[in-house]
Design a protein around this motif. Structure first.
Motif, short mmCIF file in Angstrom:
data_model
loop_
_atom_site.label_atom_id
_atom_site.label_comp_id
_atom_site.label_asym_id
_atom_site.label_seq_id
_atom_site.Cartn_x
_atom_site.Cartn_y
_atom_site.Cartn_z
N GLN A 175 38.62 -8.80 50.74
CA GLN A 175 38.07 -7.53 50.27
C GLN A 175 39.06 -6.39 50.46
N ASP A 176 39.77 -6.43 51.57
CA ASP A 176 40.72 -5.37 51.89
C ASP A 176 41.90 -5.37 50.92
N VAL A 203 33.09 -10.82 41.75
CA VAL A 203 32.06 -11.81 41.40
C VAL A 203 32.27 -13.11 42.16
N TYR A 204 33.53 -13.59 42.20
CA TYR A 204 33.79 -14.85 42.89
C TYR A 204 33.59 -14.70 44.41
N GLY A 205 34.01 -13.56 44.95
CA GLY A 205 33.81 -13.32 46.38
C GLY A 205 32.34 -13.32 46.75
N LEU A 206 31.51 -12.67 45.92
CA LEU A 206 30.07 -12.66 46.16
C LEU A 206 29.48 -14.04 46.00
N ILE A 241 29.06 -3.48 54.65
CA ILE A 241 29.91 -2.28 54.74
C ILE A 241 30.98 -2.29 53.65
N HIS A 242 31.61 -3.46 53.41
CA HIS A 242 32.68 -3.53 52.42
C HIS A 242 32.16 -3.27 51.01
N ARG A 243 30.92 -3.69 50.73
CA ARG A 243 30.41 -3.58 49.37
C ARG A 243 29.61 -2.31 49.13
N PHE A 244 28.88 -1.84 50.16
CA PHE A 244 27.97 -0.72 49.93
C PHE A 244 28.23 0.48 50.84
N GLY A 245 28.99 0.27 51.93
CA GLY A 245 29.17 1.35 52.90
C GLY A 245 30.41 2.17 52.64
N ARG A 246 30.51 2.74 51.46
CA ARG A 246 31.70 3.53 51.11
C ARG A 246 31.79 4.79 51.97
N SER A 247 30.64 5.28 52.44
CA SER A 247 30.66 6.50 53.25
C SER A 247 30.96 6.21 54.72
N ALA A 248 30.97 4.93 55.11
CA ALA A 248 31.24 4.58 56.51
C ALA A 248 32.70 4.86 56.85
#
Length: 333
Positions: free
Chosen positions: A184-185, A199-202, A263-270
């Motif tokens: 992801q990084d 898509v493949y990662g998910l 966090i990697h997919r939805f926590g952009r504000s983290a």
């Protein structure tokens, strides 16, 4: 710093970072990290040694535990030495190919660990819900086949990741947000479309960790139902107590993994520090704590460790009794 190949830009190396805002503490952070690595090696090697030496521990539960120990040893060796070098010697760069290799083994070994945790849950389910058939179902050959499937499954699912990352163009920056390489990084550094990677990662997260976690939960639902149906509460508690160490291992693995994925997919504000802490906990804590948890909660392993420590202490005492230290004072004339 950039190598040009047709229309794809690959950095010659990525730059790792530690804890933002704590650069002055990096040298001192290397000491607890080195201690954790030593504990991981000693703890997992102790588990392997004890199970190998004790013939009465050559059972599916302990054979799966040995597989888990081997995975944790390899996983910690792919992450901790590089991090220690970063904190102590400021070796921030990691070559592009080396980063892909580290990334692949981190994810593949994590998938293998997830599979072994599922196999251990299946072992506990058979042992508690159908104990008379436990030895006939989980034979040594069946355990060996599960081990082979674990390795093959981890490699097959995650083998495409390095190639999917190679097809990307990295023309923004080459600075990663962790002290190691994650899919992801690395993917976020690309300046072209990463839909295939996303898509493949998910897909592999849901197909491997997602399915494994669902079957583990199902196993424990059946185990709890079987325990509650027992007429003796004491017998039920004794049976369920054999699952405590495995439950701890599952929680130590899946809770940080799920948190990191969210966090990697939805926590952009983290904050970036939250990302780093979650990733470090996910990769560094299980190899250290798994052997400690199993050493404390598993009676046979605990007794063997105590026996080894007692024998070592007795040998030392006998040596000092046989060869006492004599203090001689001489008179100077």
């Amino acid at each position: 710093m950039l190598a040009f190949n047709t229309t794809i830009f690959h950095p010659s190396a990525f730059i790792l970072i530690g804890f933002p805002g704590m650069e002055a503490m990096h040298y001192w952070l290397g000491f607890p990290l080195c201690s954790m690595y030593i504990l991981a090696i000693l703890g997992n090697c102790t588990i392997l040694f004890i199970v190998r030496m004790e013939r009465n521990l050559h059972e599916p539960m302990y054979l799966f535990l040995c597989m888990l120990a081997v995975i944790d040893l390899i996983l910690s060796s792919f992450t901790m030495p590089k991090m220690i070098g970063f904190f102590w010697f400021d070796t921030k760069e990691i070559e592009f190919g080396a980063c892909l290799t580290q990334m692949f083994f981190i994810h593949a070994l994590s998938a293998m660990e997830s599979t072994i945790l599922l196999a251990m849950a299946f072992d506990r389910y058979i042992a508690i819900c159908n104990p008379l058939r436990h030895s006939s179902i989980l034979t040594n050959w069946m355990v060996a086949k599960i081990g082979m499937v674990t390795v093959i499954r981890g490699f097959i699912f995650f083998f495409p990741l390095p190639f999917l990352l190679r097809r990307l163009s990295y023309c923004r920056t080459n600075v990663l947000s962790h002290s190691f390489c994650l899919h992801q990084d690395m993917m976020k550094l690309s300046c072209i479309d990463t839909t295939v990677n996303v898509v493949y990662g998910l897909f592999i997260i849901l197909s491997v960790m997602g399915i494994d976690s669902l079957f583990i939960i199902l196993s424990y639902v059946l185990i709890v139902r079987s325990v509650l149906s027992l007429s003796s509460k004491e017998a039920g508690l004794k049976a369920f107590n054999t699952c405590i160490s495995h439950i701890c291992a599952v929680l130590m693995f899946y809770v940080p993994l799920i948190g990191l994925s969210i966090i990697h997919r939805f926590g952009r504000s983290a904050s970036s520090r939250t990302h780093i802490i979650m990733a470090d906990v996910y990769l560094l804590v299980p190899p250290v704590l798994n052997p400690i948890v199993y050493g404390i909660k598993t009676k046979q392993i605990r007794k063997r460790i105590v026996k080894i420590l007692h024998s070592t202490l007795r040998v030392n005492l006998l040596f000092h009794c046989k060869y006492p230290v004599i203090s001689v004072q001489g008179n100077l004339s």
